[in-house]
Each structure stands twice: as C-alpha cells, then as structure tokens.
Design an enzyme around this catalytic site. Structure first.
Site, PDB file in Angstrom:
ATOM      1  CG  HIS A  57      -2.230  -0.732   1.009  1.00  0.00           C
ATOM      2  ND1 HIS A  57      -2.076  -2.146   0.968  1.00  0.00           N
ATOM      3  CD2 HIS A  57      -3.322  -0.511   0.572  1.00  0.00           C
ATOM      4  CE1 HIS A  57      -3.255  -2.823   0.953  1.00  0.00           C
ATOM      5  NE2 HIS A  57      -4.094  -1.874   0.450  1.00  0.00           N
ATOM      6  CE  LYS A  86      -6.950  -9.628  12.163  1.00  0.00           C
ATOM      7  NZ  LYS A  86      -6.836  -8.658  12.975  1.00  0.00           N
TER       8      LYS A  86
END
Lengths: 187, 294
Positions: free
Chosen positions: A35, A99
């Site tokens: 990222h 999550k």
C-alpha cells in the site's frame, strides 16, 4: 451469494452490509508495504482491474518447486486506511478483503469507485487456506519478504461478510455507535 | 542440547497448531449461546472448523504466529544461555517447517530475517526456582492484530472520569474493550496489570495469559472485577469479529503490582480467540519430557 472474478460494478452495487458472499476466482494479497509502495507512485506487474485485494500475509512453503499455502487468514485492515481509497482507484479493485473494518475515507472510496469491503474471519487461517486451490504466482517477494509480497491465489468459495458496502453503509460504524451508547449506560 | 531443541520444536508446533482445552471449552460455550443464522454464528462456526483443521493438519491456527514469548522456570544453576541457544535453533527450524511464519522484520530497513531470529526476537523471561529439579517452559504466540489493540492508561484520566481506584480501573478497561471492537480478533481475553512502570506493567499484563481461563483470582476484589468486566463487555453487543453478537470477551485476568506514588498505570493486553499458549515440564537437562501443561 457467489462472486466470480472479475466482478462487475453492477454486482458490487447490489451488495449490502450483512450479506454473506463466497468468492471464486483470483485474488491478490497485499498489505502494509504494498500500500505504501503504490501510494508512493510504485506500480505492480499485475492487472487487478475488477479484482479482489486481500489483506493477508500468508505462511508459504516451497514443496517440490511449488509454492504451497500453509495458512492464510486476514490481517488488520485499518493500517491501510490512509492509502486504501487511492489504491482502489489506481488498481480498479471491486473488493477488498480484510478484518477489523476500515474508516470513512475508504467508505467514501467504495461509494465513489464501486467497491466493497469484505470481512473474512480473523484467525481462521486454515479454513481460508483450504479455499486456496492454487498459488499462481508471486511478485515483490525479494523486495518485501514473504508475508508482504503480492501472491496471486486461485480461490474457491472463499467466505466473507460484506461489512462496508458501496452505498455508504458500514457495520463497523453501526456497532461502534451502539456499543458506545450501551457502555455509557453501564458505567 | 539436541534433545532440548527437539522438545522445544515440538512445543512450538503444538502451540501453533493446537488450541488449549480451557480456551476451546469457552469458545464452544459461546457458539452454543449465539443467535442462530447470524454473522456472529458464522464467525464462531468458522473458528471451530479452523481449530479442528489446524490440529488435524498440524498447521498454524492463525497465519500470524506472532511474537514468540518464552516463560521459563529453571532450577538454580540451570544454564540459561544453553536454553536460549537451543530455543533459537528450534525457532529457526519451526519457521522452515511452516509452524511459524517469517515474522521478524528489521525496523529500520524493513528486511525480514526469514528465520524469526533477530534483535529482540524471540523473547525470554527467565525465573529461577529454588529446590526445583525440572525446567518449566511456557510459550505464548501472540499475533500482531491483538497486540495492536492493547492499551495503557495513566490514572487519573479526566476524559474517561477514571480516578485512582478500582472503579477507575473498571472504566479504562471497558474503554479498551470499546476501542478494540473486533479488531483484535474477538472474542478475546484481556490480561490486565494495575501498577508497575510503563514497561513492567505491560509485561505483567501479558503474564496473565499464562493463567488457565477457568481459574479464579485469589484476591476477592480483583476476582469480582474480572467477572464484572466479562459480564459487562458481553452486554455491549460487539460480538465475534465485531459483527455484533453476544460474546465479546471470553475472559479477563487481572493482577496488581506496586507502583510509584506518582504513577498509576493500568495496562491492558488483548489476546485474540486464537489463544496460543502451551507448556511443558522438562528434565533439568531439557532432554526428557516429564509432562505437557494446559
């Protein structure tokens, strides 16, 4: 409901918070290092348009020259919050699996670009590894190390819950607000 | 030394792949209590299936095999350096075999050592026991997701209205549960330390995870607080994975240690449902397994 990759925008727009889905097709793993790399202007040698990015650092072992996935549950997504919306746009993603949920910036990105956040069961590394039928390839292995590399996985009926949809709905926001209210009464 | 290494390798394998019975029992109760056909029930059913597969295939319950924390009681005169050397070898081999993920990253360069060995990893907590003839080794593997939701409060905390008393402790502990939501892979277990300095307070909070889930605190005040924190947390509706539901916490273990007059820390460590903790008692030379713990 079964989602087959690549996923169309129409299918994504039909999903709502609370839906149980199963993904069949190809997903790519990507977490912290990737990222930041993409945010800093880097590009990957794989096409993920219409695809699914999985926040996961799997346990991979090479057996007889083939990569085998030994464990592959989701990692906490919120660390990617500063970058996720930009990455969704840049790669043309239709779904992000992770999550713990993500924040407002990602939620706005899901709405704008037609994407959903799918929550896999954290810690369920074996159930999820059994859904991975094949490790098709890997990139950035040298640069980022095994848990942070981009693994291309062929999955079958990979189970998730839609917890952030493309209409601005977020289960995480709702549960936080209601639990905060309940706690205030119990203090 | 060879025998010690092999025994520690088996301890690592069991810890990574096999859920302790005390935690498994509480997870089974929470599945039975959950509303049927909900996402909370889906999460708990997946967790149960996962525990079964991991044990059967001898593979990690969770891919994040976490911080490797050894707690070792050695007889007086036991050579701690020999133990450390054998444990490091066992850790490297367990990583090669896939019982542990490559989990040790250079904080400055980002380079993964690939072996789980490096400055600060794994960690050892040694205690000497006078009169002991055996080595008691306990291992905790604590994943990063739950580690990241740990919290330390300095009381008084005016934002939370928490004074320097047990009521204040209750307020900050429940705040930690609220802030954690499902991010630490709930339903989880809290280890709490009241007192200490910033470092020791966190260290003691983690040692609480060595207690069996079904034990009771010998201090009646702390025992009552432990029960109350679990009961209140389970009324918040955060539920497994933060999906909403009945079980938010599986347990809460609290200790108190002395503090400076100027300091009053409450440190909360969160352990995910994948509560990986095992132990073994070895002969003084480490070569023979006397019994498995938990």
């Amino acid at each position: 409901m079964e989602l087959k990759t690549p996923i169309s925008e129409d299918v994504i727009r039909s999903l709502h918070v609370g839906d149980l889905v199963e993904i069949t097709g190809v997903v790519h793993t990507g977490r912290d290092a990737v990222h930041k790399f993409l945010h800093d202007g880097g590009s990957l040698p794989v096409d993920m348009r219409g695809g699914v990015l999985y926040h996961c650092g799997p346990v991979m072992v090479k057996e007889d020259g083939q990569w085998v996935c030994k464990a592959a549950g989701p990692t906490t997504s919120t660390r990617e919050e500063p970058y996720q919306a930009g990455v969704i746009q840049k790669l043309g993603l239709r779904a992000v699996i992770g999550k713990g949920g993500m924040g407002d910036k990602t939620l706005a990105g899901c709405k704008e670009f037609g994407c959903v956040y799918l929550h896999a069961v954290g810690g369920a590394a074996q159930v999820l590894a059994e859904c991975i039928k094949k490790v098709r390839g890997v990139c950035m292995l040298e640069e980022f190390g095994s848990p942070e590399a981009v693994w291309e996985l062929e999955v079958e009926k990979f189970p998730c819950v839609v917890t952030m949809d493309s209409h601005g709905g977020s289960l995480h926001k709702d549960v936080f607000a209601s639990s905060k209210e309940k706690l205030a009464k119990l203090l | 030394m060879a025998g010690l290494k092999e025994n520690l390798l088996e301890l690592i394998r069991r810890t990574s792949a096999e859920m302790p019975d005390d935690v498994h029992r509480v997870l089974t109760e929470s599945l039975q209590a959950e509303e049927k056909r909900t996402t909370a029930e889906f999460a708990l059913k997946t967790i149960h299936a996962n525990i079964e597969i991991a044990a059967r295939k001898s593979q990690p319950i969770c891919q994040d095999t976490g911080s490797i924390l050894f707690y070792v009681h050695v007889p007086v005169g036991g050579d701690q350096l020999v133990f450390e050397e054998a444990a490091r070898e066992a850790v490297a081999e367990a990583t090669k075999k896939g019982f542990l993920r490559q989990n040790s990253v250079d904080s400055l360069t980002g380079k993964n050592s690939g072996t789980n060995l490096g400055p600060g990893t794994p960690t050892f907590h040694f205690t000497q026991t006078r009169g002991a003839t055996a080595v008691d080794v306990r291992l905790i593997l604590k994943g990063g997701g739950c580690e990241n939701v740990g919290a330390q409060y300095s009381l008084p905390d005016s934002r939370l209205g928490a004074d320097r008393d047990l009521k204040g402790c209750r307020r900050v502990i429940l705040d930690a549960v609220l802030q954690a939501q499902g991010k630490g892979c709930g339903p989880g277990v809290l280890g709490v330390c009241i007192g200490g300095d910033r470092a020791t307070s966190y260290a003691f909070s983690k040692e609480q995870f060595l207690r069996p889930l079904d034990d009771r605190n010998p201090n009646p005040e702390l025992d009552a607080l432990e029960q109350e924190i679990v009961a209140t947390s389970n009324q918040l509706g955060i539920g497994p994975m933060g999906f909403g539901g009945k079980t938010t916490l599986l347990g809460c273990k609290i200790c108190a240690v002395n503090r400076l007059p100027a300091s009053y820390f409450v440190s909360i460590s969160y352990m995910c449902w994948a509560f990986r903790r095992r132990g073994v008692v070895l002969s003084a030379d480490g070569g023979t397994i006397e019994k498995w713990l938990y």
